[in-house]
Design a protein around this motif. Structure first.
Motif, PDB file in Angstrom:
ATOM      1  N   MET A  89      -4.796 -38.008  26.662  1.00  0.00           N
ATOM      2  CA  MET A  89      -5.895 -38.464  27.458  1.00  0.00           C
ATOM      3  C   MET A  89      -6.972 -37.384  27.532  1.00  0.00           C
ATOM      4  SD  MET A  89      -5.063 -40.358  30.979  1.00  0.00           S
ATOM      5  CE  MET A  89      -6.373 -41.048  31.867  1.00  0.00           C
ATOM      6  N   TYR A  90      -6.536 -36.176  27.715  1.00  0.00           N
ATOM      7  CA  TYR A  90      -7.475 -35.055  27.805  1.00  0.00           C
ATOM      8  C   TYR A  90      -8.265 -34.909  26.513  1.00  0.00           C
ATOM      9  CZ  TYR A  90      -9.048 -30.189  28.078  1.00  0.00           C
ATOM     10  OH  TYR A  90      -9.789 -29.051  28.071  1.00  0.00           O
ATOM     11  N   ARG A  91      -7.574 -35.076  25.395  1.00  0.00           N
ATOM     12  CA  ARG A  91      -8.245 -34.921  24.105  1.00  0.00           C
ATOM     13  C   ARG A  91      -9.126 -36.114  23.771  1.00  0.00           C
ATOM     14  NH1 ARG A  91      -3.089 -34.377  21.966  1.00  0.00           N
ATOM     15  NH2 ARG A  91      -2.266 -32.740  23.204  1.00  0.00           N
ATOM     16  N   SER A  92      -8.811 -37.287  24.297  1.00  0.00           N
ATOM     17  CA  SER A  92      -9.553 -38.488  23.932  1.00  0.00           C
ATOM     18  C   SER A  92     -10.808 -38.701  24.779  1.00  0.00           C
ATOM     19  CB  SER A  92      -8.648 -39.713  24.042  1.00  0.00           C
ATOM     20  OG  SER A  92      -8.294 -39.939  25.393  1.00  0.00           O
ATOM     21  N   ARG A  93     -10.960 -37.982  25.871  1.00  0.00           N
ATOM     22  CA  ARG A  93     -12.144 -38.115  26.730  1.00  0.00           C
ATOM     23  C   ARG A  93     -12.903 -36.796  26.748  1.00  0.00           C
ATOM     24  NH1 ARG A  93      -9.333 -40.803  31.905  1.00  0.00           N
ATOM     25  NH2 ARG A  93     -11.088 -39.827  32.959  1.00  0.00           N
ATOM     26  N   PRO A  94     -13.858 -36.623  25.827  1.00  0.00           N
ATOM     27  CA  PRO A  94     -14.546 -35.345  25.657  1.00  0.00           C
ATOM     28  C   PRO A  94     -15.259 -34.819  26.905  1.00  0.00           C
ATOM     29  CG  PRO A  94     -15.227 -36.908  23.956  1.00  0.00           C
ATOM     30  CD  PRO A  94     -14.326 -37.621  24.882  1.00  0.00           C
ATOM     31  N   GLY A  95     -15.815 -35.669  27.746  1.00  0.00           N
ATOM     32  CA  GLY A  95     -16.549 -35.177  28.898  1.00  0.00           C
ATOM     33  C   GLY A  95     -15.691 -34.945  30.137  1.00  0.00           C
ATOM     34  N   ALA A  96     -14.448 -35.401  30.096  1.00  0.00           N
ATOM     35  CA  ALA A  96     -13.586 -35.319  31.274  1.00  0.00           C
ATOM     36  C   ALA A  96     -13.029 -33.910  31.450  1.00  0.00           C
ATOM     37  CB  ALA A  96     -12.449 -36.309  31.151  1.00  0.00           C
ATOM     38  N   THR A  97     -12.829 -33.546  32.699  1.00  0.00           N
ATOM     39  CA  THR A  97     -12.227 -32.248  33.002  1.00  0.00           C
ATOM     40  C   THR A  97     -10.754 -32.441  33.334  1.00  0.00           C
ATOM     41  OG1 THR A  97     -12.706 -32.432  35.363  1.00  0.00           O
ATOM     42  CG2 THR A  97     -14.409 -31.414  33.968  1.00  0.00           C
ATOM     43  N   ILE A  98     -10.024 -31.364  33.287  1.00  0.00           N
ATOM     44  CA  ILE A  98      -8.605 -31.416  33.634  1.00  0.00           C
ATOM     45  C   ILE A  98      -8.450 -31.893  35.068  1.00  0.00           C
ATOM     46  CG2 ILE A  98      -6.560 -30.008  34.057  1.00  0.00           C
ATOM     47  CD1 ILE A  98      -7.266 -28.395  31.583  1.00  0.00           C
ATOM     48  N   LYS A  99      -9.322 -31.411  35.945  1.00  0.00           N
ATOM     49  CA  LYS A  99      -9.241 -31.792  37.354  1.00  0.00           C
ATOM     50  C   LYS A  99      -9.446 -33.306  37.524  1.00  0.00           C
ATOM     51  CE  LYS A  99     -10.969 -30.664  41.912  1.00  0.00           C
ATOM     52  NZ  LYS A  99     -11.818 -29.816  42.726  1.00  0.00           N
ATOM     53  N   ALA A 100     -10.431 -33.873  36.823  1.00  0.00           N
ATOM     54  CA  ALA A 100     -10.709 -35.304  36.931  1.00  0.00           C
ATOM     55  C   ALA A 100      -9.554 -36.135  36.398  1.00  0.00           C
ATOM     56  CB  ALA A 100     -11.991 -35.649  36.182  1.00  0.00           C
ATOM     57  N   ILE A 101      -8.988 -35.738  35.278  1.00  0.00           N
ATOM     58  CA  ILE A 101      -7.869 -36.479  34.705  1.00  0.00           C
ATOM     59  C   ILE A 101      -6.643 -36.354  35.597  1.00  0.00           C
ATOM     60  CG2 ILE A 101      -6.285 -36.617  32.744  1.00  0.00           C
ATOM     61  CD1 ILE A 101      -8.660 -35.764  30.980  1.00  0.00           C
ATOM     62  N   ALA A 102      -6.408 -35.162  36.132  1.00  0.00           N
ATOM     63  CA  ALA A 102      -5.270 -34.959  37.029  1.00  0.00           C
ATOM     64  C   ALA A 102      -5.402 -35.845  38.268  1.00  0.00           C
ATOM     65  CB  ALA A 102      -5.164 -33.496  37.426  1.00  0.00           C
ATOM     66  N   THR A 103      -6.604 -35.966  38.796  1.00  0.00           N
ATOM     67  CA  THR A 103      -6.841 -36.835  39.951  1.00  0.00           C
ATOM     68  C   THR A 103      -6.560 -38.281  39.581  1.00  0.00           C
ATOM     69  OG1 THR A 103      -8.519 -35.305  40.776  1.00  0.00           O
ATOM     70  CG2 THR A 103      -8.529 -37.523  41.679  1.00  0.00           C
ATOM     71  N   ASP A 104      -7.010 -38.717  38.399  1.00  0.00           N
ATOM     72  CA  ASP A 104      -6.746 -40.080  37.940  1.00  0.00           C
ATOM     73  C   ASP A 104      -5.249 -40.356  37.811  1.00  0.00           C
ATOM     74  OD1 ASP A 104      -9.445 -40.539  37.807  1.00  0.00           O
ATOM     75  OD2 ASP A 104      -9.580 -40.339  35.615  1.00  0.00           O
ATOM     76  N   LEU A 105      -4.519 -39.360  37.344  1.00  0.00           N
ATOM     77  CA  LEU A 105      -3.083 -39.525  37.137  1.00  0.00           C
ATOM     78  C   LEU A 105      -2.272 -39.274  38.402  1.00  0.00           C
ATOM     79  CD1 LEU A 105      -2.698 -37.735  33.690  1.00  0.00           C
ATOM     80  CD2 LEU A 105      -2.674 -40.188  34.136  1.00  0.00           C
ATOM     81  N   GLY A 106      -2.883 -38.664  39.387  1.00  0.00           N
ATOM     82  CA  GLY A 106      -2.179 -38.366  40.627  1.00  0.00           C
ATOM     83  C   GLY A 106      -1.250 -37.171  40.523  1.00  0.00           C
ATOM     84  N   VAL A 107      -1.621 -36.205  39.677  1.00  0.00           N
ATOM     85  CA  VAL A 107      -0.823 -34.987  39.535  1.00  0.00           C
ATOM     86  C   VAL A 107      -1.679 -33.778  39.851  1.00  0.00           C
ATOM     87  CG1 VAL A 107       0.704 -35.978  37.785  1.00  0.00           C
ATOM     88  CG2 VAL A 107      -1.311 -34.737  37.069  1.00  0.00           C
TER      89      VAL A 107
END
Length: 85
Positions: free
Chosen positions: A1-19
């Motif tokens: 997911m991190y690699r497939s969304r170039p503009g996303a940050t680790i923090k944003a993805i972690a929030t989306d995943l709930g981790v």
């Protein structure tokens, strides 16, 4: 997911995943994408040879145990007929 969304940050993805973001960061490092946004093409995220070797060893162990079980069953049958149980 991190690699497939170039503009996303680790923090944003972690929030989306709930981790926790640090947990996600550790997972990304373990997957081989610690620096930059990806790995070199063709490099596996998890070394498959290790998993395949473990699976092959487990299958061999199962075959050995099944063979031992069959030998013990035959021996038990033989001794049961010899002693008249």
């Amino acid at each position: 997911m991190y690699r497939s969304r170039p503009g996303a940050t680790i923090k944003a993805i972690a929030t989306d995943l709930g981790v926790n973001p640090e947990t996600l960061r550790n997972w990304i490092r373990a997957a081989g994408a610690g620096h930059g946004r990806g790995r070199t093409e063709g490099a596996p995220a998890v070394p498959g040879s290790s998993v395949e070797a473990d699976l092959a060893a487990a299958r061999k162990r199962i075959r050995d145990l099944e063979e031992e079980r069959d030998i013990l069953r035959k021996a038990a049958r033989y001794f049961a007929t010899e002693t008249g149980w």
